[in-house]
Design a protein around this motif. Structure first.
Motif, PDB file in Angstrom:
ATOM      1  N   ASP A   1     -29.356  39.611 -52.966  1.00 23.81           N
ATOM      2  CA  ASP A   1     -28.684  38.960 -54.116  1.00 23.81           C
ATOM      3  C   ASP A   1     -29.168  40.102 -55.449  1.00 23.81           C
ATOM      4  OD1 ASP A   1     -27.599  37.113 -53.134  1.00 23.81           O
ATOM      5  OD2 ASP A   1     -28.892  35.309 -53.721  1.00 23.81           O
ATOM      6  N   ILE A   2     -30.287  40.401 -55.190  1.00 18.06           N
ATOM      7  CA  ILE A   2     -30.775  41.309 -56.485  1.00 18.06           C
ATOM      8  C   ILE A   2     -30.324  42.600 -56.367  1.00 18.06           C
ATOM      9  CG2 ILE A   2     -32.863  42.522 -57.459  1.00 18.06           C
ATOM     10  CD1 ILE A   2     -34.692  40.266 -56.575  1.00 18.06           C
ATOM     11  N   ASP A   3     -29.931  43.175 -55.289  1.00 17.08           N
ATOM     12  CA  ASP A   3     -29.264  44.395 -54.996  1.00 17.08           C
ATOM     13  C   ASP A   3     -28.010  44.244 -55.455  1.00 17.08           C
ATOM     14  OD1 ASP A   3     -31.477  45.280 -53.592  1.00 17.08           O
ATOM     15  OD2 ASP A   3     -30.763  44.725 -51.742  1.00 17.08           O
ATOM     16  N   LEU A   4     -27.309  43.137 -55.249  1.00 21.69           N
ATOM     17  CA  LEU A   4     -25.763  43.067 -55.853  1.00 21.69           C
ATOM     18  C   LEU A   4     -25.618  43.008 -57.322  1.00 21.69           C
ATOM     19  CD1 LEU A   4     -24.424  40.439 -53.149  1.00 21.69           C
ATOM     20  CD2 LEU A   4     -24.108  42.925 -53.305  1.00 21.69           C
ATOM     21  N   VAL A   5     -26.587  42.175 -57.839  1.00 23.86           N
ATOM     22  CA  VAL A   5     -26.823  42.191 -59.340  1.00 23.86           C
ATOM     23  C   VAL A   5     -27.031  43.987 -59.947  1.00 23.86           C
ATOM     24  CG1 VAL A   5     -28.349  41.540 -61.337  1.00 23.86           C
ATOM     25  CG2 VAL A   5     -27.596  40.003 -59.516  1.00 23.86           C
ATOM     26  N   ALA A   6     -28.216  44.301 -59.311  1.00 23.03           N
ATOM     27  CA  ALA A   6     -28.110  45.736 -59.708  1.00 23.03           C
ATOM     28  C   ALA A   6     -26.922  46.882 -59.499  1.00 23.03           C
ATOM     29  CB  ALA A   6     -29.394  46.341 -58.910  1.00 23.03           C
ATOM     30  N   ASP A   7     -26.267  46.600 -58.534  1.00 27.71           N
ATOM     31  CA  ASP A   7     -24.917  47.467 -58.348  1.00 27.71           C
ATOM     32  C   ASP A   7     -24.153  47.091 -59.281  1.00 27.71           C
ATOM     33  OD1 ASP A   7     -26.089  48.258 -55.989  1.00 27.71           O
ATOM     34  OD2 ASP A   7     -24.896  47.149 -54.626  1.00 27.71           O
ATOM     35  N   GLU A   8     -23.846  45.939 -59.745  1.00 33.33           N
ATOM     36  CA  GLU A   8     -23.117  45.340 -60.881  1.00 33.33           C
ATOM     37  C   GLU A   8     -23.594  46.289 -62.040  1.00 33.33           C
ATOM     38  OE1 GLU A   8     -19.989  44.297 -60.697  1.00 33.33           O
ATOM     39  OE2 GLU A   8     -20.455  44.160 -58.646  1.00 33.33           O
TER      40      GLU A   8
ATOM     41  N   ASP B   1     -28.791  60.402 -67.527  1.00 32.95           N
ATOM     42  CA  ASP B   1     -29.814  60.784 -66.558  1.00 32.95           C
ATOM     43  C   ASP B   1     -31.039  59.786 -66.585  1.00 32.95           C
ATOM     44  OD1 ASP B   1     -30.739  63.110 -64.600  1.00 32.95           O
ATOM     45  OD2 ASP B   1     -32.548  62.786 -65.825  1.00 32.95           O
ATOM     46  N   MET B   2     -31.283  59.352 -67.703  1.00 33.83           N
ATOM     47  CA  MET B   2     -32.407  58.356 -67.976  1.00 33.83           C
ATOM     48  C   MET B   2     -32.112  57.017 -67.243  1.00 33.83           C
ATOM     49  SD  MET B   2     -33.942  56.651 -71.430  1.00 33.83           S
ATOM     50  CE  MET B   2     -32.593  55.589 -71.295  1.00 33.83           C
ATOM     51  N   LEU B   3     -30.863  56.753 -67.182  1.00 36.25           N
ATOM     52  CA  LEU B   3     -30.483  55.500 -66.610  1.00 36.25           C
ATOM     53  C   LEU B   3     -30.525  55.570 -65.000  1.00 36.25           C
ATOM     54  CD1 LEU B   3     -27.360  54.591 -68.723  1.00 36.25           C
ATOM     55  CD2 LEU B   3     -29.445  53.532 -68.701  1.00 36.25           C
ATOM     56  N   ARG B   4     -29.948  56.978 -64.741  1.00 42.15           N
ATOM     57  CA  ARG B   4     -30.250  57.352 -63.133  1.00 42.15           C
ATOM     58  C   ARG B   4     -31.831  57.151 -62.568  1.00 42.15           C
ATOM     59  NH1 ARG B   4     -25.900  61.436 -61.139  1.00 42.15           N
ATOM     60  NH2 ARG B   4     -24.070  60.876 -62.245  1.00 42.15           N
ATOM     61  N   GLN B   5     -32.580  57.773 -63.585  1.00 44.12           N
ATOM     62  CA  GLN B   5     -33.890  57.605 -63.192  1.00 44.12           C
ATOM     63  C   GLN B   5     -34.581  56.273 -63.001  1.00 44.12           C
ATOM     64  OE1 GLN B   5     -36.360  59.986 -65.999  1.00 44.12           O
ATOM     65  NE2 GLN B   5     -38.267  59.185 -65.061  1.00 44.12           N
ATOM     66  N   SER B   6     -33.996  55.398 -64.051  1.00 49.70           N
ATOM     67  CA  SER B   6     -34.314  53.914 -64.006  1.00 49.70           C
ATOM     68  C   SER B   6     -34.236  53.304 -62.960  1.00 49.70           C
ATOM     69  CB  SER B   6     -33.992  53.178 -65.311  1.00 49.70           C
ATOM     70  OG  SER B   6     -32.595  52.855 -65.396  1.00 49.70           O
ATOM     71  N   TYR B   7     -33.152  53.613 -62.321  1.00 49.84           N
ATOM     72  CA  TYR B   7     -32.528  53.189 -60.970  1.00 49.84           C
ATOM     73  C   TYR B   7     -33.101  53.703 -59.649  1.00 49.84           C
ATOM     74  CZ  TYR B   7     -29.129  51.510 -64.307  1.00 49.84           C
ATOM     75  OH  TYR B   7     -28.336  50.973 -65.482  1.00 49.84           O
ATOM     76  N   GLY B   8     -34.064  54.547 -59.890  1.00 49.81           N
ATOM     77  CA  GLY B   8     -34.722  55.336 -58.763  1.00 49.81           C
ATOM     78  C   GLY B   8     -33.602  56.508 -58.202  1.00 49.81           C
ATOM     79  N   TYR B   9     -32.947  56.889 -59.241  1.00 49.08           N
ATOM     80  CA  TYR B   9     -31.667  57.811 -58.712  1.00 49.08           C
ATOM     81  C   TYR B   9     -30.893  57.246 -57.588  1.00 49.08           C
ATOM     82  CZ  TYR B   9     -34.105  61.410 -61.807  1.00 49.08           C
ATOM     83  OH  TYR B   9     -34.649  61.677 -63.141  1.00 49.08           O
ATOM     84  N   LYS B  10     -30.774  55.951 -57.504  1.00 48.95           N
ATOM     85  CA  LYS B  10     -29.745  55.470 -56.440  1.00 48.95           C
ATOM     86  C   LYS B  10     -28.726  54.863 -57.058  1.00 48.95           C
ATOM     87  CE  LYS B  10     -33.903  54.082 -53.677  1.00 48.95           C
ATOM     88  NZ  LYS B  10     -33.804  55.156 -52.795  1.00 48.95           N
ATOM     89  N   PRO B  11     -27.551  55.391 -56.654  1.00 46.60           N
ATOM     90  CA  PRO B  11     -25.978  55.013 -56.809  1.00 46.60           C
ATOM     91  C   PRO B  11     -25.829  53.511 -56.584  1.00 46.60           C
ATOM     92  CG  PRO B  11     -25.747  56.187 -54.976  1.00 46.60           C
ATOM     93  CD  PRO B  11     -27.216  56.299 -55.428  1.00 46.60           C
ATOM     94  N   GLU B  12     -26.552  52.770 -55.642  1.00 46.56           N
ATOM     95  CA  GLU B  12     -26.293  51.804 -55.236  1.00 46.56           C
ATOM     96  C   GLU B  12     -27.626  51.103 -54.652  1.00 46.56           C
ATOM     97  OE1 GLU B  12     -23.488  50.526 -52.443  1.00 46.56           O
ATOM     98  OE2 GLU B  12     -23.371  52.298 -51.688  1.00 46.56           O
ATOM     99  N   MET B  13     -28.028  49.733 -54.655  1.00 44.23           N
ATOM    100  CA  MET B  13     -29.278  49.312 -54.064  1.00 44.23           C
ATOM    101  C   MET B  13     -28.951  48.552 -52.620  1.00 44.23           C
ATOM    102  SD  MET B  13     -31.141  50.557 -56.455  1.00 44.23           S
ATOM    103  CE  MET B  13     -32.752  49.731 -56.155  1.00 44.23           C
ATOM    104  N   PHE B  14     -30.087  48.726 -51.811  1.00 43.42           N
ATOM    105  CA  PHE B  14     -30.241  48.016 -50.711  1.00 43.42           C
ATOM    106  C   PHE B  14     -31.525  47.358 -50.252  1.00 43.42           C
ATOM    107  CE2 PHE B  14     -26.915  51.274 -49.813  1.00 43.42           C
ATOM    108  CZ  PHE B  14     -25.939  50.520 -49.441  1.00 43.42           C
TER     109      PHE B  14
END
Length: 211
Positions: free
Chosen positions: A17-24, A106-119
């Motif tokens: 569920d956290i991954d889905l929230v992060a994706d959004e 780029d900073m936002l991408r870094q905050s997500y670990g440079y991942k376009p979506e989470m698993f």
């Protein structure tokens, strides 16, 4: 999450569920950066003209590129908060809007670990997310307070000629801050840990994101 055919997307079986929230959140923040880019160029058209033949859509296309990090020669190889700093550098002669939005993206991408979506195998860094939110607050402060030698702002946002005439920037930045803070709290709760108070300290300089 349903696919275009109405079927459950099989990849979501590997998402919590956290991954889905992060994706959004990732999708929404990218949309907000797009909106910010358009707004800034409309208020500061001279910045776009610094690169002959460049268009707003061209800039947006560059920011949409699906690569790990946003690195550009015209920004002197700077990324993240270092690229954002260029927008307020009195000797910088390049496109200040692009420096700001490319650095922010780029900073936002870094905050997500440079991942376009989470698993489920991925882990969010709560402190990096919270720090990114504080950096956006610093960015808002700099846009309002940082001035050229002649008193003009480096970039026009909410104020023109000393008159506050556009509050849409405030709302946009507010959404970005709220989304990053939300995801930081979700990540912290998932790890059953507190976000250190250091990232909440008021600052007028950008803070490097913790690794």
């Amino acid at each position: 999450m349903l696919s275009a055919c109405g079927h459950y997307d099989i990849k979501n079986l590997a998402k919590s569920d956290i991954d889905l929230v992060a994706d959004e959140v990732i999708v929404e923040t990218r949309s907000l950066v797009r909106d910010l880019t358009i707004k800034l160029y409309k208020r500061n058209p001279a910045e776009l003209r610094k690169v002959p033949g460049q268009t707003i859509e061209g800039r947006l296309a560059i920011l949409r590129e699906n690569r790990r990090e946003l690195l550009f020669a015209e920004l002197q190889g700077r990324q993240g908060i270092n690229a954002m700093d260029l927008a307020f550098d009195p000797v910088y002669q390049g496109d200040r809007v692009f420096a700001l939005v490319a650095g922010l993206a780029d900073m936002l991408r870094q905050s997500y670990g440079y991942k376009p979506e989470m698993f489920m195998v991925d882990q969010l860094n709560a402190e990096a997310l919270a720090t990114s939110a504080r950096n956006i607050e610093v960015l808002v402060w700099k846009l309002k307070q940082s001035r050229r030698a002649d008193g003009r702002p480096y970039l026009i946002t909410h104020e023109r000629g000393g008159v506050v005439d556009n509050l849409s920037f405030e709302r946009l930045f507010g959404k970005l801050i709220a989304l990053q803070d939300l995801l930081a709290r979700v990540a912290a709760d998932a790890d059953d840990r507190l976000i250190t108070t250091a990232v909440h300290t008021a600052s007028t300089v950008f803070i490097p994101l913790p690794i």
